[in-house]
Each structure stands twice: as structure tokens, then as C-alpha cells.
Design a protein around this motif. Structure first.
Motif, PDB file in Angstrom:
ATOM      1  N   LYS A 110       2.693 119.031 -47.473  1.00  0.00           N
ATOM      2  CA  LYS A 110       3.226 119.164 -48.900  1.00  0.00           C
ATOM      3  C   LYS A 110       3.836 120.412 -49.181  1.00  0.00           C
ATOM      4  O   LYS A 110       4.734 120.770 -50.111  1.00  0.00           O
ATOM      5  N   ASP A 111       3.750 121.335 -48.369  1.00  0.00           N
ATOM      6  CA  ASP A 111       4.337 122.882 -48.724  1.00  0.00           C
ATOM      7  C   ASP A 111       5.561 123.072 -47.602  1.00  0.00           C
ATOM      8  O   ASP A 111       6.057 124.414 -47.981  1.00  0.00           O
ATOM      9  N   PHE A 112       6.203 122.164 -47.355  1.00  0.00           N
ATOM     10  CA  PHE A 112       7.306 122.352 -46.590  1.00  0.00           C
ATOM     11  C   PHE A 112       8.538 121.187 -47.021  1.00  0.00           C
ATOM     12  O   PHE A 112       8.183 120.054 -47.174  1.00  0.00           O
ATOM     13  N   THR A 113       9.684 121.454 -46.751  1.00  0.00           N
ATOM     14  CA  THR A 113      10.714 120.469 -46.777  1.00  0.00           C
ATOM     15  C   THR A 113      11.427 120.385 -45.251  1.00  0.00           C
ATOM     16  O   THR A 113      12.063 121.556 -44.760  1.00  0.00           O
ATOM     17  N   PRO A 114      11.269 119.130 -44.588  1.00  0.00           N
ATOM     18  CA  PRO A 114      12.129 119.193 -43.639  1.00  0.00           C
ATOM     19  C   PRO A 114      13.400 119.180 -43.551  1.00  0.00           C
ATOM     20  O   PRO A 114      13.924 118.525 -44.423  1.00  0.00           O
ATOM     21  N   ILE A 115      14.155 119.975 -42.835  1.00  0.00           N
ATOM     22  CA  ILE A 115      15.604 119.875 -42.849  1.00  0.00           C
ATOM     23  C   ILE A 115      16.309 119.128 -41.650  1.00  0.00           C
ATOM     24  O   ILE A 115      17.064 118.156 -41.933  1.00  0.00           O
ATOM     25  N   ALA A 116      15.834 119.289 -40.630  1.00  0.00           N
ATOM     26  CA  ALA A 116      16.410 118.755 -39.448  1.00  0.00           C
ATOM     27  C   ALA A 116      15.707 118.849 -38.061  1.00  0.00           C
ATOM     28  O   ALA A 116      15.364 120.037 -37.838  1.00  0.00           O
ATOM     29  N   LEU A 117      15.552 117.888 -37.003  1.00  0.00           N
ATOM     30  CA  LEU A 117      15.124 118.187 -35.763  1.00  0.00           C
ATOM     31  C   LEU A 117      16.311 118.367 -35.144  1.00  0.00           C
ATOM     32  O   LEU A 117      17.226 117.580 -35.104  1.00  0.00           O
ATOM     33  N   VAL A 251      14.046 122.505 -37.938  1.00  0.00           N
ATOM     34  CA  VAL A 251      14.024 123.573 -38.910  1.00  0.00           C
ATOM     35  C   VAL A 251      13.452 123.136 -40.431  1.00  0.00           C
ATOM     36  O   VAL A 251      13.591 121.986 -40.840  1.00  0.00           O
ATOM     37  N   LEU A 252      12.624 123.978 -40.846  1.00  0.00           N
ATOM     38  CA  LEU A 252      11.897 123.688 -42.210  1.00  0.00           C
ATOM     39  C   LEU A 252      12.151 124.590 -43.049  1.00  0.00           C
ATOM     40  O   LEU A 252      12.641 125.666 -42.790  1.00  0.00           O
TER      41      LEU A 252
END
Length: 320
Positions: A110-117, A251-252
Motif C-alpha cells: 500500500k505504501d509504494f507506487t511501482p514505476i518499472a521493472l 524502480v519504486l
């Protein structure tokens, strides 16, 4: 090719500046590395930061926040403003920690936004040359005949090398002795000296020792053979059906980053990972370098939390 890449990078930058969401980015970015300086993750972060900074025309400062099995750096990210100016380069530790620890200072989902693997790569099963373990089959045969006699080194309890070995034991029905070390370097020293029997490792850490004839690669942990090691079988080919472990970098950002900023970051990072200069500098990883979508990375995170949760529970692993 370089001309085309830089032209594409220019287009990415113009799209980033020209959309309605104002001026992002109009100040330096911070990229947290949840490890001490000098390791593989730190090296990847510095290459990415250099070229991302050139692309978006803003400095990207790498900030090392090691300790606590990446928890210290990850907590710092969770507490950062959700404005797209603080990012973190995450590794599989991010998906393992929820199973190892009953309480974390953040909510992993809940506390993070995935940007890209941004990259995936297999681990390698290595043994000492001349130690009598010249194939996975020989290793498994000895392990079955003499439970607990063979040992495996790891970079610490709950580390990726540890979990790779626990998965091997579970799928191959063998019993090995775990010898945890405070990092990969000491583990490799004892492997070369013959004080431990085997080790799972990423390619950069063992490449020199393999080239010098001190260590040998028995198998890769991916589902298919790796292009850089076409003669090395997978563990699934070597008598352990269903075995697959892929290590990764991603990247998160903190939870709540605006969707258009997430998309701009994803596009820019994708352009960076496609640059020939970046691919050349990271070639020793033997990694598949590409930027996934945020949704794909989110799916990867959720899948791995489930996978490693089962391994940790089955093996009874506890953090210490």
C-alpha cells in the motif's frame, strides 16, 4: 543507432516537459539505494541515475541507505513526499521481507507506487573446481546419500542466495547445511577455500573466479538457458523440475504519485534502459534490460510476495 536513441530521448523529454502537469521535473531527483555503496545494486543505480539525469535535464542523486535487509532505505522511501522526486531501486529483498518479519515500518503493498521493472537476471549455482561436485546431478546424489553433509553459503539469512537454496531443497527433497555470512564476499572466500560446498550468486560476483578456474557454474536458475551461458543447463534440466528463480531490479516511488508523473518516469526510464551506452555498462550482469509497465511490475511484486512467502513458511526461516 545512437543517433536514433538520442532522438527518441529528446522526444521523451519534450513530452515530459510539454504536458499539462506543469513543470515536472523542475528540480533534482533522489534515487535511494537500500544497500551500502559498492555493490551490484549501487552500480546499477549510478549508471541509471547518470543517464536518466541527462535525459530529463535534472540531476539524479544516488543516496545509499543500507541496513536492516533493505528496510531502512525502503522506510525512507515510504515516508518521502509522493511527488516523483524520490525513487528507490528495489531488489527481491523488497518482496521477501514481508514473510521474514511479522512487522515492518511500512505496508509493502500500500505504501509504494511501482514505476518499472528494469532488469531481470538468473542466479548461478557454483561450486569449487576440484571439489568433486562437477554437476548438479552429482551434487544432488551426494546430498541424498549424506543429508546435511553438503553445505551452502549465503549472503545472510533470508537473502536471495539463501532462498534459492531453500527452494532447491524443497523441490529436490534434499537436506543441506546453511552457512550464512555477512555478505557475498566472505561467502565466496570460504567456497574457494573448500569450507562450504556450494553457493548461489549473481554473475558479476563470480565471473572472475570462474574465468580463473577456481569456481565452476553448474546450473542457472532461469526457466531457459541464458544466452551468455548456452552450455550451462538450467536447474529444471538438471533434475529439479519446476525450479525457477529470477532476480531483478525495479524502480519504486512512494504511494500517491500522480499518474501522469508515473507514466513520464516509466517512459524516461524505458528510454534509458534502451540506450546502447547503458546496455554496454551493465553487460556484465547478463541481465535482460527493459522497462516494464507499472502494472507489470506491480504484478511481479505481488507474485513474488506469494512465492517467497511459501518458501519462507516451508523452510521455517526467521530473520535475525
Amino acid at each position: 543507432m545512437k543517433t536514433l536513441i538520442h532522438a527518441a530521448a529528446g522526444l521523451v523529454l519534450s513530452l515530459m516537459i510539454g504536458s499539462a502537469s506543469a513543470q515536472y521535473p523542475d528540480k533534482p531527483l533522489r534515487l535511494i539505494v537500500p544497500f551500502s555503496p559498492g555493490g551490484t545494486t549501487d552500480a546499477v543505480a549510478r549508471v541509471m541515475a547518470q543517464y536518466l539525469g541527462q535525459l530529463i535535464d535534472q540531476p539524479v542523486a544516488v543516496e545509499n541507505k543500507g541496513g536492516g535487509s533493505t528496510i531502512i532505505g525502503t522506510e525512507a522511501l515510504a515516508r518521502a513526499a509522493p511527488d516523483g522526486y524520490t525513487l528507490m531501486l528495489a531488489t527481491p529483498d523488497f518482496t521477501v521481507n514481508p514473510s521474514l518479519r511479522a512487522k515492518l515500518p511500512y505496508d509493502t503493498l500500500k505504501d509504494f507506487t511501482p514505476i518499472a521493472l528494469i532488469g531481470t537476471y538468473p542466479m548461478l549455482l557454483v561450486t569449487r573446481v576440484g571439489g568433486g561436485l562437477d554437476s548438479t546431478r552429482a551434487l544432488l546424489d551426494q546430498a541424498k546419500a549424506h543429508p546435511k553433509r553438503l553445505s551452502f553459503a549465503s549472503a545472510g539469512n533470508g537473502s536471495m542466495p539463501h532462498l534459492c537454496a531453500e527452494l532447491l531443497m524443497s523441490l529436490a527433497h534434499v537436506d543441506l547445511m546453511h552457512v550464512p555470512f555477512k555478505g557475498n564476499g566472505p561467502a565466496l572466500t570460504d567456497l574457494v577455500a573448500g569450507r562450504v560446498s556450494m553457493l548461489f550468486s549473481g554473475a558479476p560476483a563470480v565471473d572472475g573466479l570462474v574465468q580463473s578456474g577456481k569456481l565452476q557454474v553448474l546450473a542457472v536458475t532461469s526457466k531457459t538457458r541464458h544466452p551468455s551461458l548456452p552450455d550451462v543447463p538450467t536447474l529444471a534440466e538438471s533434475g529439479v523440475p519446476g525450479y525457477e528463480v529470477i532476480a531483478w531490479f525495479g524502480v519504486l516511488a512512494p504511494a500517491g504519485v500522480p499518474a501522469d508523473v508515473v507514466q513520464r518516469l516509466n517512459t524516461a526510464i524505458g528510454a534509458v534502459m534502451a540506450m546502447p551506452e547503458v546496455r554496454e555498462k551493465l553487460s556484465s550482469l547478463g541481465a535482460d534490460l527493459r522497462a516494464s509497465t507499472p502494472a507489470e511490475f506491480d504484478s511481479q511484486i505481488r507474485s513474488e510476495i506469494d512465492k517467497w512467502g511459501r518458501v519462507v513458511k516451508t523452510a521455517g526461516i526467521e530473520a535475525y
